[in-house]
Design an enzyme around this catalytic site. Sequence first.
Site, PDB file in Angstrom:
ATOM      1  N   ASN A  97      40.866  33.766  43.325  1.00 15.78           N
ATOM      2  CA  ASN A  97      40.272  34.645  44.329  1.00 15.78           C
ATOM      3  C   ASN A  97      39.363  35.686  43.691  1.00 15.78           C
ATOM      4  OD1 ASN A  97      41.811  33.227  46.182  1.00 15.78           O
ATOM      5  ND2 ASN A  97      43.514  34.676  46.080  1.00 15.78           N
ATOM      6  N   HIS A 114      37.280  32.981  38.793  1.00 11.67           N
ATOM      7  CA  HIS A 114      36.022  32.765  39.505  1.00 11.67           C
ATOM      8  C   HIS A 114      35.201  34.031  39.671  1.00 11.67           C
ATOM      9  CE1 HIS A 114      37.877  28.885  41.391  1.00 11.67           C
ATOM     10  NE2 HIS A 114      37.413  28.692  40.180  1.00 11.67           N
ATOM     11  N   CYS A 122      23.030  41.621  36.269  1.00 15.04           N
ATOM     12  CA  CYS A 122      21.578  41.543  36.299  1.00 15.04           C
ATOM     13  C   CYS A 122      21.107  40.186  35.787  1.00 15.04           C
ATOM     14  CB  CYS A 122      20.955  42.653  35.463  1.00 15.04           C
ATOM     15  SG  CYS A 122      19.140  42.645  35.499  1.00 15.04           S
ATOM     16  N   THR A 183      47.345  27.801  47.134  1.00 17.78           N
ATOM     17  CA  THR A 183      46.165  27.098  46.650  1.00 17.78           C
ATOM     18  C   THR A 183      46.202  25.638  47.074  1.00 17.78           C
ATOM     19  OG1 THR A 183      44.891  26.451  44.676  1.00 17.78           O
ATOM     20  CG2 THR A 183      47.284  26.622  44.423  1.00 17.78           C
ATOM     21  N   ALA A 226      53.173  33.237  52.136  1.00 15.34           N
ATOM     22  CA  ALA A 226      53.483  34.042  50.958  1.00 15.34           C
ATOM     23  C   ALA A 226      54.012  35.414  51.344  1.00 15.34           C
ATOM     24  CB  ALA A 226      52.231  34.192  50.084  1.00 15.34           C
TER      25      ALA A 226
END
Length: 248
Positions: A97, A114, A122, A183, A226
């Site tokens: 996440n 991720h 930049c 997941t 969860a």
Amino acid sequence: MNVANVLAASRHCIVFTGAGISAESGVPTFRGLGGLWERYRPEELATPEAFARDPELVWRWYKWRQEVVYNARPNPGHMAIAELEALGVVKAVVTQNVDGLHQRAGSRRVVELHGSLWRTRCTKCGAVYKLERPVDEVPPRCGKCGGLLRPDVVWFGEPLPRDAWNEAVELAKISDVVLVVGTSGVVYPAAYIPHIAKQGGAVVIEINVEPSALTPMADYFIRGRAGEVLPQIAEEVKKRLRTRLYTS
């Protein structure tokens, strides 16, 4: 031996989380966008090519995602994971996440495979900026060189951040328990992490609302949300730790 016993007896437990745990906080899953964004597939927006073609459109999407997450709150599942870390049971959270909800819940060691919605990078000079709130300007510009800033997240076709991946692999290799939460288990290479832990002898515990691609390798599968299951497990773990303390 039940799940609480396994966790209480573990020496190096890690948690591996996906979009399901954040969905319980009202954060849409990647493909459940809603509204305007139903006109676009994620693959049309979360790519370097899309950004090069229309950075304003891509940033409008990411600004919308930032606003959704900014107004969300960690749910009891996030809080229970942070509590298990505070108890010394969980050593680290490895997450797919990008919303930062684990950190907001109090988790201290979080490996973001991720990237993060709350950083920009930049495209010209590589400067990285941390964000406290959604961006104002779309698309935002670098304060150092004026170059275009991009979300510091992993887009389709891009490799995972090397440091985060290496840290996650090392954590998996030394783990004796991996708690898999929310997941689908189909996004690779991230989904290799539970496999690496399993190959090293770790016990795999999965909590999910439905079976995933990882369920066949799980030693324990608990069907449920969860936010409902994890607080119960955390309470049971605390009881076992207290009993051990009093009887030692």
